[in-house]
Design a protein around this motif. Structure first.
Motif, PDB file in Angstrom:
ATOM      1  N   VAL A  45      -3.256  14.804 -41.768  1.00  0.00           N
ATOM      2  CA  VAL A  45      -2.287  15.025 -42.346  1.00  0.00           C
ATOM      3  C   VAL A  45      -2.218  13.980 -43.962  1.00  0.00           C
ATOM      4  CG1 VAL A  45      -0.987  14.237 -40.784  1.00  0.00           C
ATOM      5  CG2 VAL A  45      -2.615  12.050 -41.803  1.00  0.00           C
ATOM      6  N   ALA A  46      -1.767  14.443 -44.500  1.00  0.00           N
ATOM      7  CA  ALA A  46      -1.811  14.324 -46.041  1.00  0.00           C
ATOM      8  C   ALA A  46      -2.787  12.777 -45.870  1.00  0.00           C
ATOM      9  CB  ALA A  46      -1.055  14.348 -47.410  1.00  0.00           C
ATOM     10  N   LEU A  52       3.618   7.909 -43.503  1.00  0.00           N
ATOM     11  CA  LEU A  52       3.324   7.938 -42.201  1.00  0.00           C
ATOM     12  C   LEU A  52       4.149   7.920 -41.241  1.00  0.00           C
ATOM     13  CD1 LEU A  52       0.628  10.055 -43.009  1.00  0.00           C
ATOM     14  CD2 LEU A  52       2.912  11.442 -43.625  1.00  0.00           C
ATOM     15  N   PRO A  53       4.863   8.824 -39.980  1.00  0.00           N
ATOM     16  CA  PRO A  53       5.077   7.804 -38.623  1.00  0.00           C
ATOM     17  C   PRO A  53       3.577   7.359 -38.300  1.00  0.00           C
ATOM     18  CG  PRO A  53       5.608  10.052 -38.894  1.00  0.00           C
ATOM     19  CD  PRO A  53       5.259   9.764 -39.856  1.00  0.00           C
ATOM     20  N   TRP A 306       6.980  16.222 -37.329  1.00  0.00           N
ATOM     21  CA  TRP A 306       7.450  17.046 -38.908  1.00  0.00           C
ATOM     22  C   TRP A 306       8.498  16.416 -40.079  1.00  0.00           C
ATOM     23  CZ3 TRP A 306       7.441  19.609 -33.837  1.00  0.00           C
ATOM     24  CH2 TRP A 306       6.395  20.459 -33.540  1.00  0.00           C
ATOM     25  N   ASP A 307       6.883  16.476 -40.669  1.00  0.00           N
ATOM     26  CA  ASP A 307       8.112  15.798 -41.820  1.00  0.00           C
ATOM     27  C   ASP A 307       9.335  17.071 -42.196  1.00  0.00           C
ATOM     28  OD1 ASP A 307       7.689  14.348 -45.690  1.00  0.00           O
ATOM     29  OD2 ASP A 307       9.689  15.703 -44.424  1.00  0.00           O
ATOM     30  N   VAL A 314       3.342  15.274 -39.657  1.00  0.00           N
ATOM     31  CA  VAL A 314       2.180  13.765 -39.758  1.00  0.00           C
ATOM     32  C   VAL A 314       2.190  13.181 -38.697  1.00  0.00           C
ATOM     33  CG1 VAL A 314       4.513  14.088 -41.634  1.00  0.00           C
ATOM     34  CG2 VAL A 314       4.947  13.814 -39.471  1.00  0.00           C
ATOM     35  N   GLN A 315       1.831  13.441 -37.761  1.00  0.00           N
ATOM     36  CA  GLN A 315       2.070  13.192 -36.591  1.00  0.00           C
ATOM     37  C   GLN A 315       1.834  13.830 -34.935  1.00  0.00           C
ATOM     38  OE1 GLN A 315       3.351   8.848 -35.471  1.00  0.00           O
ATOM     39  NE2 GLN A 315       1.311   8.352 -34.603  1.00  0.00           N
TER      40      GLN A 315
END
Lengths: 351, 1263
Positions: A45-46, A52-53, A306-307, A314-315
Motif C-alpha cells: 500500500v502506498a 489507511l484502515p 479498497w479505497d 488499502v488493507q
C-alpha cells in the motif's frame, strides 16, 4: 421514453459519503503504486497515505457448527447476527463479542439474514424455502413466509421495516408484508437464482442481482423493473447493494471483481480487484466510519479493503481458514465483522 | 361516575351537605374575605335591607348551635357572636356572620345603646361594625355576658367621660365588682310594658356599602334562595297537609319530606323548593326568575309572624337553598340519637330515658319519678333544644322565659308572660314531646329550657309569684351573672305542695327559677342572696340546683335520690331491670360473639379434620403401608418429599420391595396396568444405588416376588381407579422420578445440582465402577468423553443401569445379552414391547442410532425439567405433571433425526400406529417410551450408539430443541404428534454443505429448473397429467397465473422496452372451451367473410384508383387468431392459443420494425449490452430484418421448439414481405405456440443455445 434516464437521485436524503464520491470521479488516479494482492504476498500500500484502515483482529466468535453464511450488524450497532448453514442464527454483542443467544427453527441452513431497522427483528432466508421473521431477544418466530419454491437465497428489510424482499433460487423476488406475513408481490425477476436483494435507503427501490449476470432495479410500489444493468462478460452476480447514499451500487461478481455502478447512468464506474471470488458469494460492503472503503472477503480467506476512489487495496486482513463469505461494517464504530465457511466469526477493530 | 379530579374537587366543595354555609352566608363570605384583607379597617356589611332575602332565621353559624350546652358556655365567653335563636331574630342580619368571621372586631366594644335600640325594626338600620358584636350578644341574650359596660355615652350624657363607651371584660372568675353597670331598663318608667323609647339617631355608615341589585337574568352568582326548610310540625303530619299549607305561596318545584336516614320515619321537616319560572307564562322572565324566591320569602315571613301553621303547629320556615341546613339538622338529629343511646345506661337517669326510636311507649301514667336535675334536657340534642326553645318562643303563652339579655323577644314575651298564667304543668319531658308530637302545641318544659345549667329556685312559698315580678327578682339579683329568670305559676295548692317534702326538681313548682351559666356564679349568688329579704317583705329562701354531671352536684343528687319516693324508686328499679333485660336480649355484640364463636368452632373442627385426621387416614390407607397396591400419587409425592429431605433408605427399600411385589402381582394377574406399576422402580433403583444393592439382594427380591403374588389387592378403589385413568400421568410421574434421580437426588434443594452430580459421579467412580448407576454413567459420559469411546464400556453402563433396577430382576440375566436375547425377552404379549421392537427397527433402519441415543437420554432429561420445578412447588405438582404429560405428546420436526423431510401436523395424538406416524425425534421418543420398561429396551436398542455432539447442559439442549421445533412450526403447535407427510411433488435438493450460500455458485440445469419454477412445473404437469389431482392442481395453477399475469406482464414489457399493445390482450385471458368443430366452422366463416370484405375493399380501392394508406387493409390482421402471452415453460414468455386452431390456419403475423441488416446487427449489440437477453430479430431475407424488440406485436413471444406446432412463412402481401405464423397442426386452446427458429448451426459449443422445449424430439440446441 428512454427509461435509462432516471431523474434525480433515488435517495434525496444526504449522506456523508455523498459529497465525496462524485467529487473524485473522473479525477486522475493518484500516483500510487498499488500491487494487486497475490495469494501469499501482502499487498503493498502506498506509504504516503496516512488514512489507511488499520484493522486488527479483536475477537474470534466460535460456535457455529457449519459455515457462516451471513454476518450483519444490527441497525443500532449493538448486536451482531450470524447465520449459518447449521440452521441457526446466533446473536452476539457487537462490543465485546459475547455470545447472546441462538435462534433456531429453520429446517435447513440459512442463507441470508437481515436486521429490521429497529433491531428487534431478524429476517432469515433459508434453504427450507421459507423466510422467517424472528424476535431477536426471545428467539421466537414471528412470521413464516412461505411461497418460494426453492431456496430462499437473500432477504432484506425495507427501511421502514414493514416490507421484506426476498430473492430465491426460484428466480423470483417476493415482497412480503411483515405484519401480515403475506406475499404482496412476486417479481419474475431473473432467469437464475436471485443472489441478492437490497432496498434503497428510502425504500422506494429494490436492487436485485442474479446468477444470470443481471442487476435489476425495481420500483417497490409498482413492481416495475426500472433498469437492468448487465456486465459485458455476463458473469454471475453474487451480491449487490446500494451505497449508503443510495446513488451507487456495489456489486460483486464471480469474476473476482467488485464493481461500483452508477445506476443512473447505467455504467460501471469502479472495479475493485485483487481478491478471489469465483464460486461463492463474497458479500462486499462499504466501510464508512473512517474513510470510505469497500470491503470484501475473498475465497482465500482474506479480507480486502479498497479505497473507494482510487480502487487501491488499502488493507488485507488474513485470518480465516476458508472462504470469507460475509463481511459487515459497524454503522458507527470502526468495527468490522467477518465470517466464512470455517464457521468462525471474527471481529476486527481499527487501531 | 366519579368526577374527575378538578371538577370533583369543585363539586365537593360546593356540595350542600359538606358546605357549612347557607347561600346567604356565602353571600356574606365575600365580605368576610374583604375583612380579612383589611383587618384594620372596619368592613361595613351591606345594609340589611338589601340583604333581606338572606336574612335572619337560618343565619346562624351552625357549629355553635350544634354544640352541647357546656360548650356553649365557653362560647358565650368569647367575644365572638355565637348562637342566636333564629325564629324571631329579625334584627340579626347577615352581618353577624361577617363580623364573626372577620374577627376584626375584637377590640371594638359592644354597644349597649345600639343594643337598646335594636328592636324589631333594626333591620332597617345599617349597623356599624364596631357595635355589631356586642349588640349581637345582647340580642342573643342567652350567653352574651362577656362584657359589661362601664360607661355608655349614650346614656350618661351628663358625665363627660368621653364619647366612647367604656367596657369591662367580664371573666368568669371575676367577682361582682363594686361598680355595676346601670341597667338601662331601670331608667325606663314602664319598662315591663315594653315601651322603650327608640333612639332617634341613626348610625351612619363608616364606609360606603356595596350596592346590591335585585337578582335578574343578568345577575351573576347564586340565585336567591327559593327553597325553604319547614320544620317544627308534628312528625305525624301528612305530606299533603304540609304541602297544602305552603301551596298558597307558590308552585312547588320540589317537595321533600325529610326522613330519618335510619328509620325512615318522618323528622317533622320538609324541604320545599318553589318554582322560579312561574306557571304564569304571561309573566316576564325576569319576574319569573324571582318567583320562587318571592314565594319562599313570603313563606318565611309568614312563618316568622307565626301565621303559618301545619295542623296546629306553628312551623318554622327557613331559607335553605342548598339543603345544607336541612342536612345539618338531620345530621344533628342522628348524632343526638346516637348520643342518647350511649347515655341510656347512665345510672343517674331518674326518668325513663326516651327510647331511641321515635314512637316511644307512652310514659307511665303514674306520677313521674322525681328527677333532681333536668336530665331530659341534657340528653336531648341541640336540635331538640333549639326546637323547644323555638316552640317556647312561638308559643310564649305556655311558658315565659324572662331574660333581660334577650331583650327584644323577651320583652315581648315577658309582657305577654306577665299577663298570662303559665300552665307549667308540662311535666312532660323531652322524650314525650318527641315521642308524641302533640297536635296541640307541645307543652314546654321548664327544665328543658334550663337545660344543663345550674339554677336557683325561689319558691312561691317565700316569694309569691303573683306578687313579685320577675323583673324584681332580676333587679335584686342584678349583680350576678344569671342568664334567665323563669317564673312558674303553679296551680296546685300550696298546702299540698308544702305538706309534702317535695323537691323543686321533681315538679315545676311555682316560684322563680334563676338560671345561671356557671356553677360558681350560682354558688356566689346563693351564698350572698339566700335568706335575704326582698322589698322588706319577702324573704328569699333559695334552693340551689346543679346540672346532672356537674361534680359539685353529685352529692346533692345523691341526697336527692335518697329523698325520693320509695315507690318511685322501686318503679325505677323495675324499669331498669326490664330495660337491662331487653338490652341483653337484643345485644348485638353478644349475638355477634356467639356467632363468631360458633364459626370458629366450625373452622377448628374442619381444620382438625382436614389437617390432622385426613392425612392420618391417608397414611393408613397408603398402599405402601398396606404392603400392597401402588401408592396414590399424593402419597408418593409426600413420600418423595419426605425422602428427599430425610433419606431413610432402609424403609424406602422395604416399601419399594413391596411395590415391586405388587407390580409383579399385577403383571401376573393381567391387570391392565402395565405402566402403573413399574414406574416406582427407578426411584428404587436410585436408592439402591445409594445404598448397597447387590445382585444377591436383587435376586432375593426376585425370590420374594412370587410369594407376594398371592397377596390380595388391598388398594383402595379410588387409587386403583386413579391409576387406571391416569395411566399416562403415572408414567409421567414415574419418569419424573427417574429424572429426579438422573438429575440428582435432592431435587428440592437445588434446581440444577451440578455439584450434586459431581458428587455422584465421584462416588460412583470410586466405589463401584461396575455398578454405577445410569445417571452417573451418563454424567460421566457427558463429561469424560473418552469414557464413551469404547463400546464395551457404554454397553456395560447401559446394562448395569438396567441391572440396578431391582424390579426388573430378570434383567439381571441380560447383563451380557445381545439383541437376540432382548428380543427373546420381549415375547410377552405386550403392546409396548411391540412398539419397542418397532422402534428398534426404525432406529436400525435409519442408521442414526448415535443420534437417537442422544435424543433419548436427553428426552429423559427433558422430562426432568418439570421435576426440578416440582420441588419448588410441591403442591401443584400432580397437576403440573399432568399438564406436562398430556401436552407433551410430541411430535415435532427433529432436525437431526428426521431426514429433512417435512412433517405436517395431525391434530390427534397418535398412539396406535406409532411407528408409521411418529417422527423419531425428541418428542417422538418421549411419546413412544412411556414407561421404564420401554426406556430400558430403548436403551438396549440404542446401546451401541455414540453421541455425536457435546450437547452441554442436557436440559437446556433439549429445551432448545423443542423451542427450535416450535419455531419451525411457526411457534405454537408444540407437542402435537405429526404425521409424516411429504409434500407431493416438492422440489427437494439438499445442499451438502447445509445451505445454498455455503454451496457456492453452480449452474442449475434447466431440467432441474422445471422442477421448481412455477410456470415450468405447470407445464410439466400439463404434459404428464396424473389423474384428477394433477388436473386440480393445474386448474388452480392456471387460475393463479391468470391472476398473477397482470403484474409480470408489465415488468416484462418495461424491462424489454416493448411498446407493444399486447398487454391488453394478455390481460384478456380467459378460458375458452369451445368445440373444435364449431371453432373450425366459425373460423372458416370468418375467413370467408374476411375475404369478401377484403375483396370489397380492393374493389373500392380500384374504383378510387388511389393507393391510399388510409384505406390499406391489413388482411392478415383480420385473419389473426386470438392468442395471449404468458409465462412459458420454455423460456420467459410464450404465446398461447386462446381457442382451438385448425391446422394450416394463419395465426398471427410477426410484426416489427423492418430494418436493414447493418442496423439489425447494431441493434443486436446494443440490446445485448443493455441486458435485453432475448432476441426478437427475425430475418426476412438477406438484407432485411424485422426487429420486434422495441416495436412489434406479440408474435415475438413465440418460443422455439424442436417439434413446433406452427411454422413461420414469409409471404408477400401486396408486394411486401410479411412474416406470418401458420399452424402446422391442430392446436388446442391454451396450448403454447411454437415454431422452429431455424437458427444457423453454431460450431462453437459456447455459443450454442440450449433448447428448453422439452419436447420428445428436442435436439438440445437451438443452433
Amino acid at each position: 421514453m428512454d427509461k435509462m434516464d432516471l431523474d434525480g437521485p433515488a435517495d434525496s436524503s444526504g449522506d456523508t459519503t455523498d459529497s465525496e464520491l462524485p467529487s473524485h470521479y473522473g479525477n486522475a488516479v493518484p500516483d500510487i503504486s498499488v500491487t494487486k494482492a497475490s495469494a501469499n504476498a501482502k499487498p503493498v500500500v502506498a506509504t504516503e497515505r496516512t488514512d489507511l484502515p488499520k484493522y486488527v483482529l479483536q475477537f474470534v466468535l466460535e460456535g457455529h457448527r457449519a459455515g457462516v453464511t451471513t454476518v450483519k450488524f444490527s441497525a443500532d450497532g449493538r448486536w451482531i447476527a450470524t447465520s449459518s448453514a447449521d440452521k441457526t442464527i446466533k446473536i452476539w454483542h457487537a462490543e465485546n463479542g459475547e455470545y447472546e443467544t441462538t435462534i433456531e427453527g429453520h429446517g435447513r441452513g440459512i442463507n441470508d439474514i437481515a436486521w429490521s431497522p429497529d433491531s428487534n427483528m431478524l429476517a432469515s432466508a433459508s434453504d427450507d424455502k421459507t423466510v422467517r421473521i424472528w424476535n431477536v431477544m426471545s428467539g421466537r418466530i414471528l412470521r413464516t413466509l412461505r411461497g418460494h419454491t426453492n431456496y430462499a437465497y437473500s432477504v432484506d428489510f425495507n427501511p421502514k421495516g414493514n416490507l421484506i424482499a426476498s430473492g430465491s433460487f426460484d428466480e423470483s423476488i417476493k415482497i412480503w408484508d411483515v405484519k401480515r406475513g403475506v406475499c404482496l408481490r412476486t417479481l419474475p425477476a431473473h432467469s437464475d437464482p436471485v443472489s441478492a436483494v437490497h432496498f434503497t435507503r428510502d425504500g422506494t427501490m429494490i436492487v436485485s442481482c442474479s446468477h444470470d449476470g443481471q442487476i435489476r432495479l425495481w420500483d417497490t410500489s409498482t413492481g416495475q423493473c426500472l433498469k437492468t444493468l448487465i456486465e459485458d462478460n455476463n458473469s454471475p452476480v453474487s451480491c449487490v447493494r446500494f451505497s449508503p447514499n443510495g446513488k451507487y451500487l456495489l456489486s460483486g461478481t464471480l469474476d473476482s471483481a467488485v464493481r461500483l455502478w452508477d445506476y443512473l447512468k447505467g455504467r460501471c464506474v469502479k472495479t475493485y480487484q485483487g481478491h478471489k471470488n469465483e464460486k461463492f458469494i463474497c458479500v462486499p460492503t462499504f466501510s464508512i466510519t473512517r474513510g470510505v472503503w469497500v470491503v470484501s472477503g475473498s475465497e482465500d480467506g482474506r479480507i480486502f479493503f479498497w479505497d473507494v476512489q482510487t480502487k487501491e487495496v488499502v488493507q488485507v486482513l488474513d485470518g480465516h481458514k476458508d472462504v470469507v463469505l460475509a463481511v459487515d461494517a459497524h454503522p458507527t464504530k470502526n468495527l468490522l465483522v467477518s465470517a466464512g465457511l470455517d464457521g468462525v466469526v471474527k471481529i476486527w477493530i481499527e487501531r | 361516575m366519579p368526577p374527575t379530579s378538578r371538577t370533583g374537587v369543585h363539586l365537593s366543595s360546593s356540595h350542600p351537605s359538606s358546605s357549612y354555609r347557607d347561600p346567604a352566608s356565602r353571600k356574606s363570605s365575600s365580605k368576610t374575605d374583604l375583612a380579612t384583607f383589611f383587618p384594620d379597617r372596619v368592613v361595613v356589611p351591606t345594609g340589611p335591607r338589601n340583604d333581606r332575602y338572606n336574612a335572619p332565621l337560618n343565619h346562624r353559624p351552625a357549629g355553635v348551635d350544634s354544640r352541647p350546652p357546656e360548650d356553649q358556655e365557653s362560647i358565650s365567653r368569647s367575644p365572638h357572636p355565637t348562637s342566636m335563636p333564629s325564629s324571631s331574630s329579625s334584627s340579626v342580619s347577615s352581618n353577624a356572620s361577617s363580623a364573626g368571621a372577620s374577627g376584626s372586631s375584637r377590640s371594638s366594644p359592644p354597644d349597649e345603646h345600639a343594643d337598646d335600640g335594636n328592636g324589631g325594626d333594626s333591620i332597617s338600620r345599617p349597623a356599624r361594625t364596631a357595635v355589631q358584636k356586642p349588640r349581637l350578644e345582647s340580642v342573643l341574650g342567652l350567653h352574651g355576658k362577656s362584657y359589661q359596660i362601664e360607661y355608655d355615652p349614650d346614656l350618661d350624657k351628663t358625665k363627660s367621660r368621653g364619647k366612647e363607651p367604656i367596657y369591662r371584660k367580664k371573666t368568669s372568675s371575676s367577682t361582682p365588682v363594686a361598680r355595676r353597670a346601670v341597667d338601662p331598663r331601670n331608667l325606663v318608667a314602664q319598662y315591663p310594658s315594653g315601651a322603650v323609647p327608640r333612639p332617634r339617631r341613626r348610625l351612619h355608615m363608616p364606609t360606603l356599602t356595596v350596592l346590591k341589585y335585585a337578582f335578574d337574568s343578568n345577575s351573576v352568582g347564586p340565585r336567591p334562595p327559593s327553597q325553604v326548610l319547614v320544620s317544627g310540625f308534628s312528625r305525624l303530619t301528612k305530606e299533603s297537609v304540609v304541602a297544602m299549607q305552603f301551596r298558597e305561596y307558590g308552585e312547588f318545584e320540589n317537595f321533600a319530606m325529610q326522613k330519618d336516614p335510619i328509620t325512615g320515619a318522618s323528622l317533622g321537616m320538609c324541604l320545599i323548593r318553589f318554582r322560579n319560572a312561574g306557571s304564569k307564562k304571561s309573566e316576564k322572565k325576569s319576574v319569573d326568575l324571582l318567583a320562587g324566591h318571592a314565594a319562599a320569602k313570603r313563606a318565611v315571613k309568614d312563618a316568622h309572624l307565626g301565621k303559618v301553621k301545619v295542623g296546629f303547629d306553628s312551623v318554622t320556615v327557613e331559607f335553605d337553598d342548598d339543603a345544607s341546613l336541612c342536612a345539618r339538622r338531620i345530621d344533628e338529629l342522628a348524632r343526638e340519637a346516637t348520643k342518647q343511646q350511649q347515655k341510656q345506661p347512665a345510672p343517674v337517669q331518674t326518668v325513663p330515658p326516651p327510647p331511641p326510636s321515635p314512637p316511644p311507649p307512652p310514659p307511665p301514667p303514674e306520677s313521674p319519678p322525681p328527677s333532681p336535675s333536668p336530665p331530659p334536657g341534657r340528653s336531648r340534642s341541640p336540635y331538640y333544644q333549639q326546637h323547644s326553645r323555638r316552640y317556647s318562643r312561638s308559643r310564649s303563652r305556655s311558658l315565659t322565659p324572662v331574660s333581660s339579655r334577650s331583650r327584644s323577644r323577651d320583652r315581648y314575651y315577658n309582657s305577654d308572660d306577665s299577663r298570662s298564667p303559665s300552665p307549667s304543668r308540662s311535666r312532660s319531658h323531652g322524650y314525650r314531646r318527641r315521642a308524641q308530637p302533640p297536635p296541640p302545641p307541645p307543652k314546654d318544659d321548664l327544665f328543658t329550657r334550663i337545660g344543663n345549667r345550674p339554677y336557683i329556685f325561689i319558691s312561691d312559698l317565700y316569694v309569691p309569684v303573683d306578687r313579685v315580678y320577675t323583673a324584681d327578682i332580676k333587679d335584686y339579683l342584678r349583680d350576678y351573672d344569671w342568664v334567665q329568670v323563669y317564673v312558674v305559676k303553679d296551680t296546685l295548692p300550696l298546702k299540698y305542695e308544702t305538706s309534702h317534702r317535695y323537691h323543686p326538681k321533681q315538679r315545676e313548682l311555682s316560684g322563680f327559677y334563676v338560671v345561671f351559666d356557671s356553677a360558681t356564679e350560682t354558688k356566689a349568688c346563693f351564698r350572698h342572696m339566700d335568706g335575704r329579704t326582698m322589698d322588706r317583705r319577702w324573704r328569699m329562701n333559695m334552693q340551689i340546683q346543679f346540672p346532672v354531671d356537674d361534680q359539685d352536684d353529685r352529692r346533692l343528687r345523691e341526697r336527692n335520690r335518697e329523698r325520693s319516693d320509695s315507690r318511685v324508686k322501686t318503679d325505677k328499679d323495675d324499669a331498669k331491670k326490664v330495660k337491662a333485660k331487653s338490652v341483653r336480649q337484643a345485644d348485638p355484640v353478644m349475638d355477634a360473639t356467639t356467632l363468631i364463636l360458633k364459626e370458629l368452632q366450625e373452622a377448628l373442627r374442619k381444620d382438625i379434620k382436614e389437617r390432622i385426621t385426613l392425612p392420618a387416614i391417608y397414611d393408613k390407607l397408603d398402599p405402601a403401608k398396606l404392603r400392597a397396591g401402588t401408592p396414590s400419587p399424593e402419597a408418593v409425592k409426600t413420600e418423595r418429599i419426605a425422602t428427599s429431605s430425610f433419606p431413610e433408605v432402609k424403609d424406602e427399600h422395604k416399601v419399594d420391595v413391596a411395590n415391586v411385589e405388587e407390580n409383579n402381582l399385577h403383571m401376573s394377574t393381567g391387570v391392565k396396568q402395565f405402566s402403573g406399576k413399574l414406574p416406582l422402580l427407578p426411584r428404587f433403583k436410585k436408592r439402591n444405588a445409594e445404598t448397597t444393592s447387590t445382585k444377591a439382594q436383587l435376586l432375593s427380591n426376585k425370590s420374594l416376588s412370587p410369594s407376594a403374588k398371592g397377596a390380595g389387592m388391598s388398594r383402595p378403589m379410588n387409587h386403583q381407579l386413579n391409576d387406571y385413568v391416569s395411566d399416562e400421568e403415572d408414567v409421567a410421574e414415574m419418569d419424573d422420578k427417574v429424572d429426579d434421580e438422573l438429575i440428582g437426588k435432592h431435587v428440592s434443594h437445588q434446581r440444577k445440582d451440578e455439584p450434586r452430580i459431581e458428587i455422584d459421579y465421584s462416588e460412583a467412580d470410586d466405589e463401584r465402577e461396575d455398578e454405577t448407576d445410569f445417571v452417573t454413567k451418563f454424567r460421566q459420559l457427558d463429561k469424560n468423553r473418552e469414557n464413551l469411546e469404547d463400546d464395551v464400556n457404554l454397553k456395560d453402563f447401559v446394562v448395569s443401569g438396567e441391572e440396578s433396577e431391582p424390579g426388573k430382576v430378570d434383567d439381571i440375566v441380560m447383563t451380557n445379552i445381545d439383541e437376540e436375547l432382548i428380543r427373546a425377552a420381549e415375547t410377552k404379549p405386550s403392546k409396548k414391547r411391540k412398539q419397542l421392537t418397532s422402534i428398534e427397527k426404525q432406529a436400525e433402519k435409519k442408521r442414526r442410532k448415535k443420534l437417537v441415543r442422544i435424543e433419548f437420554t436427553t428426552s429423559e432429561e427433558d422430562e426432568a425439567t418439570p421435576a426440578t420445578t416440582v420441588s419448588t412447588e410441591i403442591k401443584t405438582e400432580p397437576i403440573e405433571r399432568i399438564d406436562q404429560e398430556t401436552k407433551i405428546p410430541p411430535e415435532e420436526h427433529d432436525f437431526d433425526l428426521v431426514d429433512e423431510s417435512y412433517w405436517k401436523p395431525t391434530s390427534t395424538l397418535i398412539v396406535d400406529n406409532i411407528e408409521a406416524e411418529t417422527v423419531f425425534d425428541l418428542d417422538g421418543v418421549q411419546s413412544i417410551v412411556s414407561d421404564a420398561e420401554d426406556l430400558k429396551y430403548f436403551q438396549i436398542a440404542l446401546e451401541d450408539v455414540k453421541p455425536a455432539l457435546d450437547i452441554g447442559n442436557v436440559i437446556f439442549w433439549s429445551w432448545q430443541q423443542k423451542e427450535a421445533k416450535a419455531n419451525f412450526f411457526d411457534g405454537g403447535r408444540r407437542g402435537v404428534s405429526r404425521k409424516l407427510v411429504r409434500p407431493e411433488d416438492e422440489y427437494e435438493r439438499i445442499n451438502a454443505s447445509g445451505s445454498a450460500r455455503t454451496e457456492g455458485y453452480y449452474r442449475i440445469p434447466e431440467t432441474e429448473k422445471t422442477e421448481y419454477l412455477e410456470h415450468r412445473k405447470r407445464l410439466r404437469k400439463k404434459k404428464h397429467p396424473d389423474g384428477d389431482t394433477a388436473n386440480g392442481v393445474l386448474n388452480g395453477d392456471a387460475a393463479d397465473t391468470s391472476g398473477r399475469a397482470g403484474t409480470p406482464v408489465d415488468h416484462d414489457t418495461a424491462n424489454d422496452g416493448d411498446a407493444s399493445t399486447s398487454t391488453t390482450l394478455a390481460l384478456a385471458s380467459a378460458t375458452l372451451d369451445a368445440g373444435a368443430e364449431k371453432d373450425n366452422i366459425s373460423s372458416r366463416l370468418n375467413r370467408i367473410n374476411n375475404r369478401r370484405l377484403a375483396a370489397d375493399i380492393n374493389l373500392q380501392k380500384q374504383m378510387l384508383s388511389t393507393d391510399n394508406d388510409v384505406l390499406r387493409f391489413n388482411q392478415l390482421k383480420k385473419r389473426k387468431k386470438p392468442v395471449r402471452f404468458a409465462r412459458s415453460a420454455i423460456h420467459n414468455w410464450g404465446l398461447y392459443a386462446m381457442e382451438n386452431i385448425p391446422a394450416n390456419d394463419m395465426i398471427i403475423e410477426y410484426v416489427g420494425e423492418v430494418v436493414r441488416q447493418p442496423v439489425a446487427d447494431m441493434r443486436e449489440r446494443r440490446y445485448l449490452k443493455n441486458g435485453i437477453g432475448s432476441s426478437y430479430l427475425f430475418r426476412i431475407d438477406e438484407s432485411t430484418v424485422v426487429d420486434a424488440t422495441k416495436r412489434g406485436g406479440i408474435a415475438r413471444f413465440i418460443n422455439h421448439c424442436c417439434t413446433p406446432s406452427c411454422t413461420a412463412k414469409i409471404i408477400k402481401v401486396e408486394g411486401q414481405k410479411r412474416i406470418v405464423i401458420y399452424a402446422l397442426r391442430d392446436i388446442m386452446a391454451n396450448e403454447e405456440l411454437t415454431y422452429d427458429y431455424k437458427f444457423e448451426r453454431e460450431v462453437n459449443s459456447d455459443e450454442r443455445i440450449p433448447c428448453l422445449c422439452g419436447s420428445s424430439g428436442c435436439k438440445g440446441f437451438l443452433n
